[in-house]
Write a protein that holds these residues in place. Structure first.
Motif, PDB file in Angstrom:
ATOM      1  N   THR A  72       5.440   8.174  16.196  1.00 48.08           N
ATOM      2  CA  THR A  72       6.439   7.201  16.655  1.00 48.08           C
ATOM      3  C   THR A  72       5.948   5.811  16.249  1.00 48.08           C
ATOM      4  N   GLY A  73       6.781   4.812  16.450  1.00 52.82           N
ATOM      5  CA  GLY A  73       6.386   3.437  16.118  1.00 52.82           C
ATOM      6  C   GLY A  73       5.104   3.034  16.839  1.00 52.82           C
ATOM      7  N   TRP A  74       5.055   3.361  18.130  1.00 51.37           N
ATOM      8  CA  TRP A  74       3.867   2.948  18.885  1.00 51.37           C
ATOM      9  C   TRP A  74       2.627   3.716  18.487  1.00 51.37           C
ATOM     10  N   GLN A  75       2.774   5.002  18.191  1.00 54.71           N
ATOM     11  CA  GLN A  75       1.599   5.750  17.722  1.00 54.71           C
ATOM     12  C   GLN A  75       1.096   5.202  16.393  1.00 54.71           C
ATOM     13  N   ALA A  76       2.025   4.661  15.608  1.00 48.44           N
ATOM     14  CA  ALA A  76       1.644   4.129  14.296  1.00 48.44           C
ATOM     15  C   ALA A  76       1.110   2.694  14.390  1.00 48.44           C
ATOM     16  N   GLY A  77       1.073   2.135  15.609  1.00 47.23           N
ATOM     17  CA  GLY A  77       0.512   0.792  15.779  1.00 47.23           C
ATOM     18  C   GLY A  77       1.445  -0.342  15.402  1.00 47.23           C
ATOM     19  N   MET A  78       2.739  -0.079  15.476  1.00 40.56           N
ATOM     20  CA  MET A  78       3.736  -1.084  15.107  1.00 40.56           C
ATOM     21  C   MET A  78       3.943  -2.049  16.281  1.00 40.56           C
ATOM     22  N   ILE A  79       3.285  -3.172  16.250  1.00 41.99           N
ATOM     23  CA  ILE A  79       3.323  -4.110  17.378  1.00 41.99           C
ATOM     24  C   ILE A  79       4.385  -5.182  17.124  1.00 41.99           C
TER      25      ILE A  79
ATOM     26  N   ILE B 232       8.300  -7.640  13.912  1.00 46.82           N
ATOM     27  CA  ILE B 232       6.977  -7.014  13.838  1.00 46.82           C
ATOM     28  C   ILE B 232       5.932  -8.119  13.775  1.00 46.82           C
ATOM     29  N   LYS B 233       4.953  -8.040  14.659  1.00 42.96           N
ATOM     30  CA  LYS B 233       3.882  -9.043  14.649  1.00 42.96           C
ATOM     31  C   LYS B 233       2.715  -8.576  13.796  1.00 42.96           C
ATOM     32  N   ARG B 234       2.346  -7.316  13.959  1.00 41.08           N
ATOM     33  CA  ARG B 234       1.276  -6.750  13.130  1.00 41.08           C
ATOM     34  C   ARG B 234       1.327  -5.232  13.235  1.00 41.08           C
ATOM     35  N   ILE B 235       0.607  -4.586  12.359  1.00 44.33           N
ATOM     36  CA  ILE B 235       0.464  -3.130  12.491  1.00 44.33           C
ATOM     37  C   ILE B 235      -1.026  -2.841  12.637  1.00 44.33           C
ATOM     38  N   ASP B 236      -1.377  -2.186  13.712  1.00 43.73           N
ATOM     39  CA  ASP B 236      -2.768  -1.737  13.872  1.00 43.73           C
ATOM     40  C   ASP B 236      -2.893  -0.437  13.098  1.00 43.73           C
ATOM     41  N   THR B 237      -3.545  -0.497  11.953  1.00 45.42           N
ATOM     42  CA  THR B 237      -3.450   0.615  10.995  1.00 45.42           C
ATOM     43  C   THR B 237      -4.488   1.728  11.201  1.00 45.42           C
ATOM     44  N   GLU B 238      -5.308   1.593  12.243  1.00 46.33           N
ATOM     45  CA  GLU B 238      -6.384   2.565  12.452  1.00 46.33           C
ATOM     46  C   GLU B 238      -5.917   4.024  12.391  1.00 46.33           C
ATOM     47  N   ARG B 239      -4.931   4.318  13.224  1.00 47.02           N
ATOM     48  CA  ARG B 239      -4.444   5.707  13.289  1.00 47.02           C
ATOM     49  C   ARG B 239      -3.874   6.154  11.935  1.00 47.02           C
ATOM     50  N   LEU B 240      -3.081   5.254  11.335  1.00 48.59           N
ATOM     51  CA  LEU B 240      -2.493   5.572  10.028  1.00 48.59           C
ATOM     52  C   LEU B 240      -3.600   5.896   9.012  1.00 48.59           C
ATOM     53  N   ARG B 241      -4.597   5.011   8.987  1.00 47.03           N
ATOM     54  CA  ARG B 241      -5.702   5.197   8.039  1.00 47.03           C
ATOM     55  C   ARG B 241      -6.429   6.513   8.279  1.00 47.03           C
ATOM     56  N   SER B 242      -6.659   6.822   9.547  1.00 48.87           N
ATOM     57  CA  SER B 242      -7.449   8.030   9.797  1.00 48.87           C
ATOM     58  C   SER B 242      -6.652   9.275   9.413  1.00 48.87           C
TER      59      SER B 242
END
Ligand code: ASP
Ligand code: MG
Length: 402
Positions: free
Chosen positions: A96-103, A113-123
């Motif tokens: 989902t958007g939140w699981q993907a870090g879409m802030i 969109i302010k930023r994307i925390d890409t940790e989960r995506l990257r892993s």
């Protein structure tokens, strides 16, 4: 080989067969050795159907709850698409958007969109998984679900491409690319091979329904190379990118926007400060005005005409009526039976003949012009709604056929 972000719109995943078709496209790109991240929209008319469901219960539902509801459409798509990819036998995960870090910010139903925390995506990418992300949605600082506004999945895709430094962002839709004008109106319309960010931004804002205009803004800002193409064939689409300044001015496209209404204030006192007081009042109420003309004073009176979107018409009229004394005018006239027809092309300002040529096309078709506005990159005219399609064809064929 590289990192590709793909986006599939609602028509591209509207039923099981289309979902399987998209899954095959995604897995082909993956099997060719690429990392693939996909943003996907809700299936077919799902979002409209959800809005209708909400209206049956409470047409004045809060935007927070609307976002909670509308975000479910994309959640269906990501799960189904991931299942289709599992069936083909490739490693995949839906987020989902939140699981993907879409802030995003806290502006429900039109969040940025302010930023994307890409940790989960990257892993997940590191595990060589195809990552399917729900478009159109994110999460704000209160951990609430937000949506990005209608058509916002394009913006999700571009944001993912920017955050992950993707090589390209491919926007898959049900048309072959960006056309010189709407092919349903004009039979001679043709697909453009490439177009600059600025031109695309104008086309998107002026009513060409191919890309969400905020997605183009973001692509320009982060220099994301966009490719707009069909999910139903393998034709080369249109590239949206930084295009070097061309010497010759080229009109790239003609648009028509029916979402306009014209308001005229007749018999306003011909004294300084009148336009200021009218437009300040309108702006303070959050209404955007587009085209404006003011007539030359006559008997100490003048007329001021301007356009707003149809959605803002009632609110604007009410405001002007409430303030009749303060503004001091004789009469308000208004109509929705108008359309804005525009041409877009970089470098218009240096080519004085362009406006004249556009007006000649309209004259040849015996179409009357209500209002005119020009800028560095576009010229817009307001015409009667009944003439709009003919105007598009006349102008298109004058500039874009050779
Ligand atoms: N499903 C959302 C809409 O219909 C977002 C999108 O399709 O881009 O507006
Ligand atoms: Mg769309």
């Amino acid at each position: 080989m590289g990192l590709i972000v793909q986006k599939y719109g609602g028509t591209s995943v509207k039923n099981a067969e289309r979902v399987m078709n998209v899954a095959r496209r995604i897995t082909d790109a993956y099997k060719a050795g690429n990392d693939v991240v996909v943003a996907v929209s809700a299936q077919g008319d799902t979002t409209d159907d959800l809005i209708e469901k909400a209206n049956e219960i409470n047409p004045r539902a809060s935007k927070r709850e609307m976002d909670m509801l509308l975000a479910t459409g994309e959640q269906i798509s990501i799960a189904l698409l991931a299942m289709a990819i599992e069936k083909i036998g490739c490693p995949v995960i839906s987020l989902t958007g939140w699981q993907a870090g879409m802030i995003t910010d806290t502006h429900y139903s039109a969040a940025r969109i302010k930023r994307i925390d890409t940790e989960r995506l990257r892993s997940e990418l590191d595990k060589r998984k195809i990552v399917i992300v729900a478009g159109f949605q994110g999460i704000n600082k209160y951990d609430d679900i937000t949506t990005l506004g209608r058509g916002g999945s394009d913006t999700s895709a571009v944001a993912l491409a920017a955050a992950l430094h993707a090589d390209v962002c491919e926007i898959y839709t049900d048309v072959d690319g960006v056309y010189t004008t709407d092919p349903r109106i004009c039979k001679t319309a043709y697909k453009l091979d490439e177009i600059s960010y600025d031109e695309m931004l104008e086309l998107a804002s002026l009513g060409a329904n191919v890309l969400h205009n905020r997605s183009v803004e973001m692509a320009k800002k982060y220099n994301v190379k966009l490719s707009v193409r069909s999910s139903l064939n393998n034709n080369e689409g249109t590239y949206v990118k930084e295009v070097k300044q061309v010497e010759k001015m080229l009109v790239r496209g003609v648009t028509r926007d029916n979402d306009v209404a014209r308001i005229s204030l007749c018999g306003v006192a011909d004294t300084p400060g009148k336009a200021f007081s009218v437009f300040r009042m309108i702006a303070k109420n959050g209404i955007s005005v587009d085209l404006i003309i003011q007539s030359i004073g006559n008997n100490n009176k003048k007329d001021i005409s301007f356009t707003v979107t149809e959605g803002d018409l009632d609110k604007t009229l009410a405001l002007l009526e409430e303030n009749k004394e303060v503004i001091d005018y004789n009469e308000i006239k208004w109509t929705k039976d108008v359309s804005k027809v525009s041409i877009v092309g970089a470098g218009m300002v240096n080519n004085p003949g362009v406006a004249a040529t556009m007006f000649e096309a309209l004259y040849d078709a015996r179409i009357n012009i209500n209002m005119i506005a020009t800028s560095e990159i576009k010229i817009s005219v307001l015409v009667d709604r009944k003439d709009a399609e003919r105007a598009v064809v006349a102008i298109h064929d004058k500039f874009l056929l050779d």
